[in-house]
Design a protein around this motif. Structure first.
Motif, PDB file in Angstrom:
ATOM      1  N   ASP B   7       0.827  -1.206   0.000  1.00 24.23           N
ATOM      2  CA  ASP B   7       0.000   0.000   0.000  1.00 24.23           C
ATOM      3  C   ASP B   7       0.866   1.263   0.000  1.00 24.23           C
ATOM      4  O   ASP B   7       0.609   2.213  -0.739  1.00 24.23           O
ATOM      5  N   THR B   8       1.922   1.259   0.814  1.00 25.31           N
ATOM      6  CA  THR B   8       2.828   2.406   0.845  1.00 25.31           C
ATOM      7  C   THR B   8       3.448   2.638  -0.531  1.00 25.31           C
ATOM      8  O   THR B   8       3.490   3.762  -1.039  1.00 25.31           O
ATOM      9  N   LEU B   9       3.915   1.568  -1.128  1.00 25.62           N
ATOM     10  CA  LEU B   9       4.534   1.684  -2.448  1.00 25.62           C
ATOM     11  C   LEU B   9       3.511   2.196  -3.467  1.00 25.62           C
ATOM     12  O   LEU B   9       3.835   3.064  -4.292  1.00 25.62           O
ATOM     13  N   SER B  10       2.299   1.706  -3.398  1.00 23.86           N
ATOM     14  CA  SER B  10       1.264   2.158  -4.336  1.00 23.86           C
ATOM     15  C   SER B  10       0.982   3.640  -4.169  1.00 23.86           C
ATOM     16  O   SER B  10       0.786   4.363  -5.151  1.00 23.86           O
ATOM     17  N   ARG B  11       0.960   4.087  -2.945  1.00 30.38           N
ATOM     18  CA  ARG B  11       0.710   5.513  -2.716  1.00 30.38           C
ATOM     19  C   ARG B  11       1.833   6.351  -3.319  1.00 30.38           C
ATOM     20  O   ARG B  11       1.592   7.415  -3.909  1.00 30.38           O
ATOM     21  N   MET B  12       3.075   5.885  -3.151  1.00 29.48           N
ATOM     22  CA  MET B  12       4.211   6.630  -3.726  1.00 29.48           C
ATOM     23  C   MET B  12       4.156   6.614  -5.258  1.00 29.48           C
ATOM     24  O   MET B  12       4.385   7.631  -5.917  1.00 29.48           O
ATOM     25  N   ILE B  13       3.840   5.460  -5.803  1.00 29.15           N
ATOM     26  CA  ILE B  13       3.759   5.347  -7.266  1.00 29.15           C
ATOM     27  C   ILE B  13       2.665   6.266  -7.802  1.00 29.15           C
ATOM     28  O   ILE B  13       2.832   6.917  -8.838  1.00 29.15           O
ATOM     29  N   ALA B  14       1.584   6.369  -7.058  1.00 27.14           N
ATOM     30  CA  ALA B  14       0.480   7.220  -7.508  1.00 27.14           C
ATOM     31  C   ALA B  14       0.899   8.685  -7.604  1.00 27.14           C
ATOM     32  O   ALA B  14       0.385   9.441  -8.425  1.00 27.14           O
ATOM     33  N   GLU B  53       7.081  19.486  -5.436  1.00 28.60           N
ATOM     34  CA  GLU B  53       5.789  19.101  -4.880  1.00 28.60           C
ATOM     35  C   GLU B  53       5.674  17.572  -4.789  1.00 28.60           C
ATOM     36  O   GLU B  53       5.230  17.032  -3.779  1.00 28.60           O
ATOM     37  N   GLU B  54       6.099  16.901  -5.835  1.00 29.79           N
ATOM     38  CA  GLU B  54       6.029  15.437  -5.812  1.00 29.79           C
ATOM     39  C   GLU B  54       7.014  14.846  -4.802  1.00 29.79           C
ATOM     40  O   GLU B  54       6.701  13.885  -4.106  1.00 29.79           O
ATOM     41  N   VAL B  55       8.214  15.435  -4.718  1.00 32.17           N
ATOM     42  CA  VAL B  55       9.168  14.974  -3.692  1.00 32.17           C
ATOM     43  C   VAL B  55       8.523  15.115  -2.315  1.00 32.17           C
ATOM     44  O   VAL B  55       8.554  14.201  -1.484  1.00 32.17           O
ATOM     45  N   SER B  56       7.904  16.256  -2.115  1.00 31.68           N
ATOM     46  CA  SER B  56       7.264  16.547  -0.833  1.00 31.68           C
ATOM     47  C   SER B  56       6.204  15.497  -0.506  1.00 31.68           C
ATOM     48  O   SER B  56       6.128  14.982   0.619  1.00 31.68           O
ATOM     49  N   ARG B  57       5.393  15.153  -1.489  1.00 34.40           N
ATOM     50  CA  ARG B  57       4.304  14.189  -1.231  1.00 34.40           C
ATOM     51  C   ARG B  57       4.857  12.790  -0.956  1.00 34.40           C
ATOM     52  O   ARG B  57       4.334  12.065  -0.106  1.00 34.40           O
ATOM     53  N   ILE B  58       5.914  12.426  -1.660  1.00 40.42           N
ATOM     54  CA  ILE B  58       6.512  11.105  -1.422  1.00 40.42           C
ATOM     55  C   ILE B  58       7.121  11.034  -0.021  1.00 40.42           C
ATOM     56  O   ILE B  58       6.930  10.059   0.706  1.00 40.42           O
ATOM     57  N   VAL B  59       7.829  12.080   0.348  1.00 42.69           N
ATOM     58  CA  VAL B  59       8.465  12.062   1.677  1.00 42.69           C
ATOM     59  C   VAL B  59       7.397  12.089   2.768  1.00 42.69           C
ATOM     60  O   VAL B  59       7.543  11.441   3.817  1.00 42.69           O
ATOM     61  N   CYS B 168      26.999  28.372  -3.118  1.00 48.70           N
ATOM     62  CA  CYS B 168      25.538  28.314  -2.990  1.00 48.70           C
ATOM     63  C   CYS B 168      24.995  29.513  -2.221  1.00 48.70           C
ATOM     64  O   CYS B 168      25.460  29.817  -1.124  1.00 48.70           O
ATOM     65  N   LEU B 169      24.016  30.180  -2.799  1.00 43.07           N
ATOM     66  CA  LEU B 169      23.368  31.291  -2.103  1.00 43.07           C
ATOM     67  C   LEU B 169      22.060  30.865  -1.448  1.00 43.07           C
ATOM     68  O   LEU B 169      21.721  31.358  -0.375  1.00 43.07           O
ATOM     69  N   GLY B 170      21.320  29.991  -2.098  1.00 44.45           N
ATOM     70  CA  GLY B 170      20.008  29.641  -1.566  1.00 44.45           C
ATOM     71  C   GLY B 170      19.650  28.207  -1.882  1.00 44.45           C
ATOM     72  O   GLY B 170      20.149  27.630  -2.848  1.00 44.45           O
ATOM     73  N   LEU B 171      18.780  27.639  -1.066  1.00 41.62           N
ATOM     74  CA  LEU B 171      18.383  26.241  -1.220  1.00 41.62           C
ATOM     75  C   LEU B 171      16.874  26.085  -1.077  1.00 41.62           C
ATOM     76  O   LEU B 171      16.238  26.823  -0.328  1.00 41.62           O
ATOM     77  N   GLU B 172      16.368  25.099  -1.757  1.00 44.41           N
ATOM     78  CA  GLU B 172      15.032  24.583  -1.454  1.00 44.41           C
ATOM     79  C   GLU B 172      15.210  23.151  -0.984  1.00 44.41           C
ATOM     80  O   GLU B 172      15.940  22.380  -1.607  1.00 44.41           O
ATOM     81  N   VAL B 173      14.557  22.817   0.131  1.00 38.76           N
ATOM     82  CA  VAL B 173      14.775  21.506   0.742  1.00 38.76           C
ATOM     83  C   VAL B 173      13.437  20.904   1.148  1.00 38.76           C
ATOM     84  O   VAL B 173      12.587  21.601   1.717  1.00 38.76           O
ATOM     85  N   VAL B 174      13.262  19.636   0.878  1.00 39.11           N
ATOM     86  CA  VAL B 174      12.123  18.905   1.436  1.00 39.11           C
ATOM     87  C   VAL B 174      12.583  18.269   2.746  1.00 39.11           C
ATOM     88  O   VAL B 174      13.561  17.520   2.776  1.00 39.11           O
ATOM     89  N   LEU B 175      11.880  18.616   3.818  1.00 31.64           N
ATOM     90  CA  LEU B 175      12.246  18.128   5.156  1.00 31.64           C
ATOM     91  C   LEU B 175      11.703  16.720   5.377  1.00 31.64           C
ATOM     92  O   LEU B 175      10.899  16.216   4.585  1.00 31.64           O
ATOM     93  N   SER B 176      12.123  16.114   6.475  1.00 36.22           N
ATOM     94  CA  SER B 176      11.796  14.697   6.680  1.00 36.22           C
ATOM     95  C   SER B 176      10.310  14.444   6.883  1.00 36.22           C
ATOM     96  O   SER B 176       9.859  13.319   6.741  1.00 36.22           O
ATOM     97  N   ASP B 177       9.541  15.498   7.188  1.00 36.76           N
ATOM     98  CA  ASP B 177       8.096  15.282   7.306  1.00 36.76           C
ATOM     99  C   ASP B 177       7.366  15.661   6.021  1.00 36.76           C
ATOM    100  O   ASP B 177       6.137  15.667   5.982  1.00 36.76           O
ATOM    101  N   GLY B 178       8.137  15.977   4.988  1.00 39.47           N
ATOM    102  CA  GLY B 178       7.537  16.290   3.697  1.00 39.47           C
ATOM    103  C   GLY B 178       7.307  17.771   3.459  1.00 39.47           C
ATOM    104  O   GLY B 178       7.016  18.186   2.340  1.00 39.47           O
ATOM    105  N   ARG B 179       7.463  18.585   4.497  1.00 42.52           N
ATOM    106  CA  ARG B 179       7.274  20.016   4.263  1.00 42.52           C
ATOM    107  C   ARG B 179       8.417  20.572   3.418  1.00 42.52           C
ATOM    108  O   ARG B 179       9.535  20.064   3.457  1.00 42.52           O
ATOM    109  N   ILE B 180       8.113  21.650   2.698  1.00 49.67           N
ATOM    110  CA  ILE B 180       9.115  22.266   1.821  1.00 49.67           C
ATOM    111  C   ILE B 180       9.651  23.524   2.491  1.00 49.67           C
ATOM    112  O   ILE B 180       8.879  24.399   2.901  1.00 49.67           O
ATOM    113  N   TRP B 181      10.970  23.610   2.615  1.00 48.39           N
ATOM    114  CA  TRP B 181      11.584  24.877   3.038  1.00 48.39           C
ATOM    115  C   TRP B 181      12.062  25.603   1.791  1.00 48.39           C
ATOM    116  O   TRP B 181      12.951  25.129   1.093  1.00 48.39           O
TER     117      TRP B 181
END
Lengths: 468, 468
Positions: B7-14, B53-59, B168-181
């Motif tokens: 189920d987890t894998l299916s959710r990620m694939i989706a 956005e997709e990285v965020s949802r997978i994480v 590097c001047l700036g970064l966008e990062v997906v955190l471990s709970d899926g939120r985007i910084w």
């Protein structure tokens, strides 16, 4: 926080000895007053450790007893970051006895110093080894490297050499429980795990107390081309910067913008004179290091062709060079002589400098038509000091009552243009309450979590950087 | 960790759609094998998001279900940092679809890119805007900027421009709970609170997943002086470096050291030839950017006078320059053709390079007299690749059985000289178990606490950087 007990204070005093502890209010006055005298403090004790070991023992006592510690080095900060609260609950820990230059290594191009070393002394020690330590700012005769690192100080040569963060290879830090982290490395490259150094740099003493550092040195430039250039507009200055970087092979070490009104103030209040016969709405002071003869002439020719500059003069002697820099350096003083001045320290992407100046100026003048806007400074870094002088004849006190309203305008435009409301001065107490508004919830939370991780008892410089 | 459920894998694939998910073992082979094939992985799923956005949802799904995620960009790392474990519990998240160059800003000297952008494509996009992105390393045709930043990649031009961190001047990062910084700032100066950017840079995907970055650009050098120099010893090379920095006004962009045996390997296995008639125990390949004509001649004269160099040749054409660099770049390949090679990536303070080479070489030869020690590389940064080739005629498998023993020697000397056992490659899986031994308890604890703070469930690249 409650006031530290007599016993706690005695234990701290015992670490440094009576002669290095100040409890008399008159004797501690100079530690209690911040540079702009906006945030005077009251404290039961100023403690002046002579070694990292002593800092460690004092902080351990603070940790043990829940006592707040405010670290202070040169006390030249502009945002109230290094003085105590006024309620007498916070002990001030001064690093001013820890002034040693520990080692200058000309081969490694490094210098190792204690946190209380005065910036100018570091510059001079480097110079004696025929090396350059490039951090350079107005307070350099008084500020100390611990504070420079804690606030990630900027100054005049960031364009070429970076801010304090970029000039640091290694740190020694006393953590909030009193343990010492020895990260005094001289390595140019070290990828063994997380970057702890940069967590402490710029944290304004709220995550740990920097006690020593290894700094980068550079070859000393053998010659400078220093030029004072009349430019028609801020946008012309931005375009001139790109040409200057390009045609100098990135050898521009300074690029300062100033409007005519800054020169008016200077000429009125000092012996400094505009080195150009031309009067111009804007000027650039730029300096190139170790460039082939004639480099600036080529830059100027290209600029004239594109109508980016109308006149320029190159310093022909060290005295002429110094005279040009004097104009720049007199600005804060001359502004003081023109009455109240509401200070700003913003940055935007360099390409948005012109838009920033236009919109911020218009915003301020819409609010107060007779106000005098002085947008000047480190344009090469996208950093401007947007200082607003009172209308001629206004009452200073009354004018300064507009601080928040005018700052809201100058900050608002910076934020709209994806800029920063504190380019180089830090947050301290002055800007801490703006953190929630300027940061996304996720960024604010990360910062608050870092504070909790590194200082779970909240004893290190409380009430600075983050809102209480 | 347990295997993720169907189920987890299916959710990620989706999230990414079937066509961007790989579940077939043969199809995912190239994502499972690390560059040196030391740490092959087994995974139930390779997921290839096309947006932050997709990285965020997978994480977020991973966070929700306690599923381990291994981020991978170019998969060219040398320490097993970007492949999954072999137990089938970890999902591989590839950033290889997120290749966009979002913006090149020639005025700001910045480029904004997605994490999957290939380094060479970034270099080329900068060049098309007449700008330089100076990060340069052997894998540049394949490695991706997300990995370069996650590992704080170094390479050939660190001497002048710094490592990935410095670019590097700036970064966008997906955190471990899926939120985007969203920290995608273009600011040269910003002192509003703690430095979050540098926490993620160099953390090898264990604290967050970098999804985009704003990088610094530089003026493109108009001319290079590239020289191949015969030097009598490593100490002579160190002294030559100081002279080079000084007399070039810090315009040395590369300074590579190599022993004669490296040239022997190269001449035996490739068409590259020593550009000097002289045979010398050591050579330096150095490159100066935008220096006045004759700068290298002046450096060489000063060096000869001090007996620091015996011969030198300057490239007279781009072809000659490239031929010199080919010698350097062929080294890993030619070492492979000489049988087993035990790799090292150490740094020491530059002033200790000679002592390092002497002691490490002696240590290895005491252990295995017929071993062939090749200490070469980025000497200007204090960084050497100390690769030990098998004795002539030895059996490769058997020789490689000495990996730990020989590494213990080369690392031991680095640590003794206050150096690093991973100058530029990172810790990954290869070196994670050494962390406790090389770090003080207080430093180790700070790192472990950062991991717990940023990834409390331990789902981001588990088993990398820190011991499990």
């Amino acid at each position: 926080m409650t006031k530290p007990s007599k016993d706690t204070l005695s234990r701290m005093i015992a670490v440094v000895g009576e002669r290095n502890a100040i409890t008399d209010a008159a004797d501690m006055a100079r530690y209690m007053k911040d540079w702009r005298n906006h945030y005077p403090g009251v404290s039961p004790l100023v403690v002046r450790p002579g070694s990292t070991e002593e800092v460690s023992r004092i902080v351990a006592i603070a940790h043990d007893t829940g006592t707040a510690i405010v670290p202070q080095s040169g006390n030249t900060g502009l945002v109230g970051g290094s003085t105590t609260s006024a309620d007498g609950t916070q002990v001030l820990l001064s690093l001013d006895r820890m002034q040693r230059i520990i080692e200058v290594d000309a081969t490694d191009y490094t210098i190792t110093v204690e946190a209380g070393a005065i910036l100018q002394n570091i510059q001079q020690a480097a110079e004696q080894a025929d090396r350059l330590f490039p951090l350079s700012l107005a307070a350099q005769g008084m500020c100390r490297i611990g504070g420079n690192l804690s606030t990630n100080a900027g100054g005049l040569n960031v364009l070429a050499y970076g801010s304090a963060r970029d000039l640091c290879l290694g740190l020694e830090v006393v953590l909030s429980d009193g343990r010492i982290w020895n990260g005094l490395r001289k390595l140019r490259k070290d990828n063994t795990g997380y970057d702890l150094r940069d967590i402490f740099i710029g944290s304004e003493g709220t995550l740990g107390i920097i006690t020593a550092a290894v700094l980068k040195l550079f070859p000393r430039p053998r010659a400078y081309e220093t030029a004072f250039v009349a430019v028609p507009s801020p946008q012309a200055a931005v375009d001139l910067l790109a040409i200057t970087k390009d045609l100098s092979g990135n050898r521009a070490v300074a690029f300062e913008l100033m409007p005519q009104i800054c020169l008016d103030f200077t000429e009125k209040h000092t012996a400094c004179r505009n080195p150009l016969a031309t009067r111009s709405p804007w000027y650039v002071l730029t300096e190139l290091a170790d460039t082939p003869n004639g480099t600036f002439e080529r830059i100027f020719e290209a600029a004239v062709e594109r109508k980016l500059a109308s006149d320029a003069v190159i310093a022909q002697s060290e005295a002429q060079r110094q005279a040009m820099w004097d104009i720049r350096e007199q600005m804060p003083d001359t502004q003081r002589l023109e009455g109240g001045s509401i200070k700003g320290d913003i940055s935007v992407p360099v390409s948005r400098i012109a838009q920033y100046i236009e919109e911020a100026t218009r915003g301020v003048l819409d609010y107060m038509p007779a106000a005098r806007v002085l947008a000047f400074g480190h344009m090469g870094d996208g950093n401007l000091h947007v200082n607003v002088s009172q209308p001629v004849g206004a009452i200073e006190e009354e004018f300064l009552g507009h601080w928040d309203a005018i700052t809201a305008i100058t900050h608002g435009v910076a934020l709209k243009l994806q800029g920063s409301i504190s380019a180089e001065h830090g947050m301290g107490r002055m800007k801490r309450d703006k953190m929630r508004a300027i940061k996304s919830p996720v960024e604010f939370e990360m910062m608050r979590n870092l504070k909790r991780l590194f200082d779970p008892k909240g004893i290190l410089n409380p009430g600075k950087v983050l809102p209480e």
